[in-house]
Enzyme design. Structure first.
Site, PDB file in Angstrom:
ATOM      1  N   SER A 160       0.782  -1.081  -0.104  1.00  0.00           N
ATOM      2  CA  SER A 160       0.024   0.120   0.208  1.00  0.00           C
ATOM      3  C   SER A 160       0.853   1.165  -0.066  1.00  0.00           C
ATOM      4  O   SER A 160       0.494   2.370  -0.757  1.00  0.00           O
ATOM      5  CB  SER A 160      -1.031  -0.058   1.216  1.00  0.00           C
ATOM      6  N   HIS A 218      -1.875  -8.959   1.758  1.00  0.00           N
ATOM      7  CA  HIS A 218      -1.546  -7.743   2.625  1.00  0.00           C
ATOM      8  C   HIS A 218      -2.925  -7.463   3.465  1.00  0.00           C
ATOM      9  O   HIS A 218      -3.252  -8.109   4.435  1.00  0.00           O
ATOM     10  CB  HIS A 218      -1.435  -6.459   1.583  1.00  0.00           C
ATOM     11  N   HIS A 237       5.447 -12.772   7.690  1.00  0.00           N
ATOM     12  CA  HIS A 237       5.824 -11.356   7.219  1.00  0.00           C
ATOM     13  C   HIS A 237       7.170 -11.384   6.163  1.00  0.00           C
ATOM     14  O   HIS A 237       7.936 -12.192   6.294  1.00  0.00           O
ATOM     15  CB  HIS A 237       6.232 -10.474   8.252  1.00  0.00           C
ATOM     16  N   ARG A 271       2.651  -4.665  16.914  1.00  0.00           N
ATOM     17  CA  ARG A 271       1.082  -4.397  16.653  1.00  0.00           C
ATOM     18  C   ARG A 271       0.328  -5.266  17.250  1.00  0.00           C
ATOM     19  O   ARG A 271      -0.681  -5.206  17.764  1.00  0.00           O
ATOM     20  CB  ARG A 271       0.822  -4.096  15.218  1.00  0.00           C
ATOM     21  N   ASP A 298      -2.669  -8.484  11.342  1.00  0.00           N
ATOM     22  CA  ASP A 298      -3.847  -8.938  11.285  1.00  0.00           C
ATOM     23  C   ASP A 298      -4.396 -10.149  11.908  1.00  0.00           C
ATOM     24  O   ASP A 298      -5.735 -10.392  11.951  1.00  0.00           O
ATOM     25  CB  ASP A 298      -3.871  -9.281   9.901  1.00  0.00           C
TER      26      ASP A 298
HETATM   27  N1  HAX Z   1       0.977 -19.470   5.783  1.00  0.00           N
HETATM   28  C1  HAX Z   1       1.109 -20.544   4.644  1.00  0.00           C
HETATM   29  N2  HAX Z   1       2.183 -20.300   3.915  1.00  0.00           N
HETATM   30  C2  HAX Z   1       3.082 -19.492   4.226  1.00  0.00           C
HETATM   31  C3  HAX Z   1       2.645 -18.274   5.221  1.00  0.00           C
HETATM   32  C4  HAX Z   1       1.630 -18.725   5.959  1.00  0.00           C
HETATM   33  N3  HAX Z   1       1.261 -17.624   6.825  1.00  0.00           N
HETATM   34  N4  HAX Z   1       3.604 -17.416   5.189  1.00  0.00           N
HETATM   35  C5  HAX Z   1       4.698 -17.762   4.090  1.00  0.00           C
HETATM   36  N5  HAX Z   1       4.263 -18.693   3.478  1.00  0.00           N
HETATM   37  C6  HAX Z   1       4.876 -19.452   2.312  1.00  0.00           C
HETATM   38  C7  HAX Z   1       4.698 -18.750   1.165  1.00  0.00           C
HETATM   39  O1  HAX Z   1       3.382 -18.713   0.539  1.00  0.00           O
HETATM   40  C8  HAX Z   1       6.017 -19.291   0.380  1.00  0.00           C
HETATM   41  O2  HAX Z   1       5.639 -20.301  -0.210  1.00  0.00           O
HETATM   42  P1  HAX Z   1       6.049 -20.899  -1.544  1.00  0.00           P
HETATM   43  O3  HAX Z   1       7.612 -20.932  -1.449  1.00  0.00           O
HETATM   44  O4  HAX Z   1       5.480 -22.337  -1.864  1.00  0.00           O
HETATM   45  O5  HAX Z   1       5.703 -19.814  -2.680  1.00  0.00           O
HETATM   46  C9  HAX Z   1       7.020 -19.614   1.419  1.00  0.00           C
HETATM   47  O6  HAX Z   1       6.395 -19.819   2.745  1.00  0.00           O
HETATM   48  C10 HAX Z   1       8.157 -18.616   1.887  1.00  0.00           C
HETATM   49  O7  HAX Z   1       7.411 -17.089   2.265  1.00  0.00           O
HETATM   50  P2  HAX Z   1       8.226 -16.238   2.988  1.00  0.00           P
HETATM   51  O8  HAX Z   1       9.496 -15.832   2.301  1.00  0.00           O
HETATM   52  O9  HAX Z   1       8.196 -16.679   4.573  1.00  0.00           O
HETATM   53  O10 HAX Z   1       7.055 -15.195   2.994  1.00  0.00           O
HETATM   54  P3  HAX Z   1       6.918 -13.993   1.916  1.00  0.00           P
HETATM   55  O11 HAX Z   1       7.779 -12.832   2.054  1.00  0.00           O
HETATM   56  O12 HAX Z   1       6.903 -14.357   0.561  1.00  0.00           O
HETATM   57  O13 HAX Z   1       5.406 -13.639   2.297  1.00  0.00           O
HETATM   58  C11 HAX Z   1       3.421 -13.013   3.406  1.00  0.00           C
HETATM   59  C12 HAX Z   1       4.919 -12.749   3.249  1.00  0.00           C
HETATM   60  C13 HAX Z   1       3.067 -12.049   4.401  1.00  0.00           C
HETATM   61  C14 HAX Z   1       2.758 -12.465   2.222  1.00  0.00           C
HETATM   62  C15 HAX Z   1       3.091 -14.334   3.691  1.00  0.00           C
HETATM   63  O14 HAX Z   1       3.760 -14.847   5.035  1.00  0.00           O
HETATM   64  C16 HAX Z   1       1.724 -14.695   4.101  1.00  0.00           C
HETATM   65  O15 HAX Z   1       1.139 -15.175   2.860  1.00  0.00           O
HETATM   66  N6  HAX Z   1       0.805 -14.842   5.312  1.00  0.00           N
HETATM   67  C17 HAX Z   1      -0.282 -14.919   5.215  1.00  0.00           C
HETATM   68  C18 HAX Z   1      -1.075 -13.784   4.708  1.00  0.00           C
HETATM   69  C19 HAX Z   1      -0.940 -12.497   5.683  1.00  0.00           C
HETATM   70  O16 HAX Z   1      -1.200 -12.669   6.766  1.00  0.00           O
HETATM   71  N7  HAX Z   1      -0.532 -11.408   5.238  1.00  0.00           N
HETATM   72  C20 HAX Z   1      -0.503 -10.132   6.154  1.00  0.00           C
HETATM   73  C21 HAX Z   1       0.817  -9.675   6.209  1.00  0.00           C
HETATM   74  C22 HAX Z   1       1.073  -8.350   6.944  1.00  0.00           C
HETATM   75  C23 HAX Z   1       0.379  -7.268   6.231  1.00  0.00           C
HETATM   76  O17 HAX Z   1       0.844  -7.015   5.096  1.00  0.00           O
HETATM   77  N8  HAX Z   1      -0.644  -7.021   6.564  1.00  0.00           N
HETATM   78  O18 HAX Z   1      -1.503  -5.949   5.840  1.00  0.00           O
END
Ligand code: HAX
Length: 440
Positions: free
Chosen positions: A241, A271, A318, A327, A373
């Site tokens: 964002s 996000h 994250h 938070r 979140d």
């Molecule tokens: N559940 C399942 N799998 C997850 C995960 C979770 N909570 N967090 C990471 N992973 C997976 C990724 O999808 C990725 O899988 P692939 O290799 O198969 O693609 C792997 O673990 C490595 O990911 P990472 O390097 O640890 O995490 P990223 O930096 O790629 O992604 C995210 C960060 C926040 C998008 C990710 O942790 C996620 O999808 N979390 C769940 C959604 C979430 O809570 N989002 C909010 C984040 C905070 C925010 O922005 N708030 O607004």
């Protein structure tokens, strides 16, 4: 010129001169290397932006102009009788770099109340949408409808000196901040309260007035809104964002266009939409198990099932953080004080106990800890705001404080249009095979 604007101009002009000197003297200094994997994997760790309002440390969490969340809660001015920070105070801190006095914050609350009028055609634009339209889509469309009010766009159209851009960006920022709660509350009341709208109360602070327009006038909910709107405001510059707002703003798209872009990014489930998804996930689990308080063993099994189905466990993980999000902790502390026995909140705390080892055991999730979140929806539900589809709009209203303060800084600094270089995989392979000397 208003007092905040004058102060901002003074501080920002000085800082702008310092930056010019810094670039002149150190512009050729190399600050890092980029690995091939990074350009394929979301540019993690590549320093490519300057954002003054906040800085995220992987292990410590977010600091706003050097202040951690517990420090903000302690030092920012409060409403009379309240114990949570007023988000206007955080805006002052992010914009000016100084903790505001109570008078400063009262002044900002009054300025925002004075500027909060929303033209009727914005409400008409919302009304033209089917009721089932997601609140984030309605929010984004309403911001776009309000774009006709942009003083920057008008001034640019008439022809202005680039030295004056900041002044119009500042005015748009203040007007947008003032109007967002009214727009968000309108969407809420339209979608969930049969269009029974509530007029603003200009005597209240920004968060309390928002709570009032949503239809929640008790002090507990007001305090929750003050905390909520403070802690969601900013998370340095690289999150979707903030980055989208900054990127679109770099084309000199006005703050309405730029902020709407940021909100479209916030609406993604990885996000800001994660706050909605967390609640849906818990409700799905409760429904499947026919309980309001699943045991830790049941939660464990549901997490494993979620992962096996190739889904994410929302609220966990994250891109930068590598520990429990402060938070999350701030909301946990609030819940301990106000509603420790709530079933949903107890479940959120139980998930916090069992999820990290399971996520860690996958061997690939880099951060097994909860983010902001994971907790927010349970508190909102406790205080009666049960419509989880709306939660990301609340996040968006808060996020405006940080990304719009940053946009003011972007234009004072005169940052150019943002345009990183991209490359094709074919070109990369040629370079690896030494068929070409450089990657450009
Ligand atoms: N559940 C399942 N799998 C997850 C995960 C979770 N909570 N967090 C990471 N992973 C997976 C990724 O999808 C990725 O899988 P692939 O290799 O198969 O693609 C792997 O673990 C490595 O990911 P990472 O390097 O640890 O995490 P990223 O930096 O790629 O992604 C995210 C960060 C926040 C998008 C990710 O942790 C996620 O999808 N979390 C769940 C959604 C979430 O809570 N989002 C909010 C984040 C905070 C925010 O922005 N708030 O607004």
């Amino acid at each position: 010129m208003g007092q905040v604007k004058e102060q901002f101009y003074k501080i920002a002009t000085k800082s702008s001169e310092d930056i010019k000197k810094l670039i002149k003297e150190n512009g050729e200094t190399v600050i890092g290397e980029i690995k091939l994997s990074q350009i394929y994997q979301g540019m993690r760790g590549i320093i490519g932006l300057v954002t003054e309002t906040s800085l995220l440390d992987a292990n410590e969490g977010i600091r706003f102009r050097g202040f951690s969340i517990p420090e903000l809660i302690e030092k920012l001015p409060k409403a009379e009788g309240g114990s949570q920070p007023l988000p206007e105070g955080l805006f002052h801190l992010m914009l000016l770099g100084e903790i505001p006095s109570q008078d400063d914050v009262d002044h900002l609350s009054a300025v925002l109340a004075r500027r909060s009028h929303v033209p009727n055609y914005v409400f008409d634009a919302i009304e033209s949408l089917p009721l089932h339209t997601h609140p984030m889509t309605q929010f984004s469309i309403a911001i776009m409808a309000l774009q006709t009010e942009s003083l920057f766009a008008k001034a640019y159209n008439e022809g202005i000196n680039k030295k004056d851009y900041w002044s119009y960006i500042y005015e748009d920022t203040m007007n947008l901040l003032a109007r967002l709660p009214r727009i968000a509350a309108y969407i809420f009341r339209r979608k969930y309260r049969n269009g029974d709208h509530i007029q603003p109360n200009g005597m209240l602070d920004w968060a309390a007035n928002f709570a009032h327009m949503l239809g929640f006038d008790n002090e507990g909910f007001r305090e929750l809104m003050r905390l909520y709107l403070t802690i969601h405001a900013d998370h340095e510059g690289g999150n979707v964002s903030a980055h989208a707002t900054h990127l679109v703003g770099s084309a000199l798209s006005d703050p309405y266009l730029a902020f709407a872009a940021g909100m479209n990014g916030l609406a993604g489930p990885l996000h800001g939409l994660a706050n909605q998804e967390v609640i849906r996930w818990i409700e799905d689990m409760n429904k499947e198990l026919n309980t309001n308080r699943p045991t830790k063993e049941q939660i464990k099994e549901f997490i494993i099932k979620t992962l096996q189905e190739g889904k994410v466990v929302s609220g966990y993980g994250h891109a930068v953080l590598r520990k429990t999000d402060p938070r999350f902790i701030a909301q946990m502390e609030f819940a301990k004080k106000h509603c420790p026995d709530d079933d949903l909140i107890q479940t959120v705390w139980n998930i916090y106990e069992v999820a990290p080892p399971i996520l860690s055991a996958t061997g690939k999730i880099k951060n097994p800890w909860p983010n902001v979140d994971a907790h927010s929806g349970s508190l909102l539900k406790h205080f009666g705001l049960i419509e989880e589809d709306f939660y990301t709009v609340l996040f968006g209203v808060s996020r405006a404080l940080g990304v719009l303060a940053s946009l003011c800084w972007d234009r004072v600094y005169g940052f150019p249009i943002e345009r990183p270089k991209s490359i094709t995989s074919k070109q990369i392979n040629k370079w690896l095979n030494k068929e070409i000397d450089t990657l450009s």
